[in-house]
Design a protein around this motif. Structure first.
Motif, PDB file in Angstrom:
ATOM      1  N   ARG A   2       0.887  -0.994   0.102  1.00 51.92           N
ATOM      2  CA  ARG A   2      -0.071  -0.056   0.271  1.00 51.92           C
ATOM      3  C   ARG A   2       0.806   1.060  -0.058  1.00 51.92           C
ATOM      4  O   ARG A   2       1.939   1.385   0.784  1.00 51.92           O
ATOM      5  N   ILE A   3       0.187   1.999  -0.692  1.00 52.33           N
ATOM      6  CA  ILE A   3       1.493   3.362  -0.678  1.00 52.33           C
ATOM      7  C   ILE A   3       0.323   4.220  -0.279  1.00 52.33           C
ATOM      8  O   ILE A   3      -1.074   4.658  -0.921  1.00 52.33           O
ATOM      9  N   ALA A   4       0.639   5.476   0.866  1.00 55.68           N
ATOM     10  CA  ALA A   4      -0.050   6.356   0.963  1.00 55.68           C
ATOM     11  C   ALA A   4       0.790   7.946   1.451  1.00 55.68           C
ATOM     12  O   ALA A   4       1.646   8.290   1.164  1.00 55.68           O
ATOM     13  N   LEU A   5      -0.304   9.259   0.128  1.00 51.61           N
ATOM     14  CA  LEU A   5       0.288  10.558   0.800  1.00 51.61           C
ATOM     15  C   LEU A   5      -0.983  11.009   2.144  1.00 51.61           C
ATOM     16  O   LEU A   5      -2.130  11.406   1.688  1.00 51.61           O
ATOM     17  N   GLU A   6       0.499  11.243   3.007  1.00 51.05           N
ATOM     18  CA  GLU A   6       0.177  12.623   4.282  1.00 51.05           C
ATOM     19  C   GLU A   6       0.623  14.071   3.915  1.00 51.05           C
ATOM     20  O   GLU A   6       1.709  13.632   4.511  1.00 51.05           O
ATOM     21  N   VAL A  24      -4.436   7.295  -1.371  1.00 48.99           N
ATOM     22  CA  VAL A  24      -4.427   6.515  -1.789  1.00 48.99           C
ATOM     23  C   VAL A  24      -4.478   5.676  -2.686  1.00 48.99           C
ATOM     24  O   VAL A  24      -5.300   5.227  -3.220  1.00 48.99           O
ATOM     25  N   ALA A  25      -3.274   4.232  -2.581  1.00 48.98           N
ATOM     26  CA  ALA A  25      -3.403   3.398  -3.979  1.00 48.98           C
ATOM     27  C   ALA A  25      -3.211   1.746  -2.956  1.00 48.98           C
ATOM     28  O   ALA A  25      -1.840   2.076  -2.038  1.00 48.98           O
ATOM     29  N   LEU A  60       4.609   7.239   2.182  1.00 45.16           N
ATOM     30  CA  LEU A  60       4.181   6.258   3.039  1.00 45.16           C
ATOM     31  C   LEU A  60       4.478   5.029   2.575  1.00 45.16           C
ATOM     32  O   LEU A  60       3.104   4.579   1.601  1.00 45.16           O
ATOM     33  N   LEU A  61       5.171   4.218   2.563  1.00 41.68           N
ATOM     34  CA  LEU A  61       4.745   2.664   2.320  1.00 41.68           C
ATOM     35  C   LEU A  61       4.411   1.440   3.177  1.00 41.68           C
ATOM     36  O   LEU A  61       5.310   1.307   4.188  1.00 41.68           O
ATOM     37  N   ASP A  62       2.897   0.752   2.952  1.00 48.85           N
ATOM     38  CA  ASP A  62       2.518   0.586   4.715  1.00 48.85           C
ATOM     39  C   ASP A  62       3.644   1.429   5.887  1.00 48.85           C
ATOM     40  O   ASP A  62       3.347   0.329   6.397  1.00 48.85           O
ATOM     41  N   ASP A  63       2.666   1.694   5.874  1.00 47.45           N
ATOM     42  CA  ASP A  63       2.865   3.426   6.974  1.00 47.45           C
ATOM     43  C   ASP A  63       3.867   2.924   7.188  1.00 47.45           C
ATOM     44  O   ASP A  63       4.768   3.158   8.085  1.00 47.45           O
ATOM     45  N   ARG A  64       5.134   3.234   6.066  1.00 49.81           N
ATOM     46  CA  ARG A  64       6.805   2.882   6.727  1.00 49.81           C
ATOM     47  C   ARG A  64       6.366   4.611   5.828  1.00 49.81           C
ATOM     48  O   ARG A  64       6.885   4.783   4.859  1.00 49.81           O
TER      49      ARG A  64
END
Length: 272
Positions: A2-6, A24-25, A60-64
């Motif tokens: 998972r990739i997310a932009l915050e 999010v993707a 974030l990659l898997d919340d990292r």
């Protein structure tokens, strides 16, 4: 993965190009970025593949936090096909594709059997196997595009980041590339100008306008006549594709927004 932009912000030369974007993707999902020229799509993608550092916010990659990865570690997870394609490489196509294996190799180590298999698979998936020994500099624009996509696939990433991947491709190879993306089952973040291609291939769309995220969701929910008028400045109807059932945008090329016949009159299907 998972990739997310915050709350992503990117400022260039004192100008806010991307402002407060959250998106999010999900794992295995194809998430599309669409928006007019200058809306911040390419700049946002550059932050995802670490060409640019965000002014604020996180990727974030898997919340990292991606900023905590080493360059080699992030390259093992994220492969990019940017709009900047580079110059004329004095390499064969196979050698260009093999560059995708660098994140897995130790200094001065010989190419492994796994490397050779990944390169061959990338070439085969993009229809470039027969071109493996041709000089990259002698390829057409579309062939170069496919070779660089083969390089990204040879990287065996968890996340693909693609900026206008259908540029320079003829219709057949556009269709084949979009079908290839669907078959990969790899989390993909892709910027597309062609809204009908985006509606066909993407599970989720994120619409950027003047650096801000103005809509997110499944293509059928996002691509409404109202949004197309407000964000893209076009008059359009959204209908079902007669072959696939996907949303199909029919643009009115005879009148500006709010002028002329009702939506659907004089309209033709097209991308932007």
């Amino acid at each position: 993965m998972r990739i997310a932009l915050e709350d992503l912000h990117i400022t260039l030369a004192g100008h806010a190009v991307v402002a407060g974007v959250h998106l999010v993707a999900e794992k295995g999902e194809i998430a599309g970025l669409v928006g007019p020229n200058g809306s911040g799509k390419s700049t946002l993608l550059r932050a995802v593949y670490r060409y640019l550092a965000p002014s604020a916010g996180r990727v974030l990659l898997d919340d990292r936090d991606l900023a905590r990865f080493s360059p080699a570690a992030s390259a093992r997870h994220i492969a990019a096909l940017p709009q900047e394609r580079g110059g004329d490489f004095e390499l064969t196509v196979a050698q260009v594709v093999a560059l995708g294996r660098i994140p897995y190799q130790r200094a001065f180590a010989a190419e492994s059997a796994e490397d050779r298999a990944a390169v061959a698979a990338g070439l085969a998936r993009t229809g470039m196997l027969d071109h493996a020994h041709r000089p990259f500099s002698q390829l057409s624009g579309g062939e170069r595009q496919r070779a660089l996509l083969a390089r990204a696939l040879a990287q065996e990433p968890d996340v693909l980041v693609l900026d206008e991947p259908t540029n320079h491709l003829d219709v057949r190879h556009q269709v084949e590339l979009l079908a290839l993306l669907r078959a990969q089952a790899v989390t993909t973040l892709v910027a597309l100008h062609d809204l009908n291609a985006a509606a066909s291939v993407c599970d989720r769309l994120h619409v950027l306008h003047q650096g801000a995220l103005v809509a997110s969701g499944p293509p059928r929910e996002v691509l409404t006549p109202e949004l197309l008028a407000e964000v893209f400045g076009v008059r359009a109807a959204v209908v079902d594709h007669p072959l696939t059932g996907d949303p199909l945008i029919a643009f009115d090329h005879r009148a500006p927004v709010g002028v002329g016949a009702p939506a659907g009159g004089g309209a033709v299907a097209a991308g932007t």
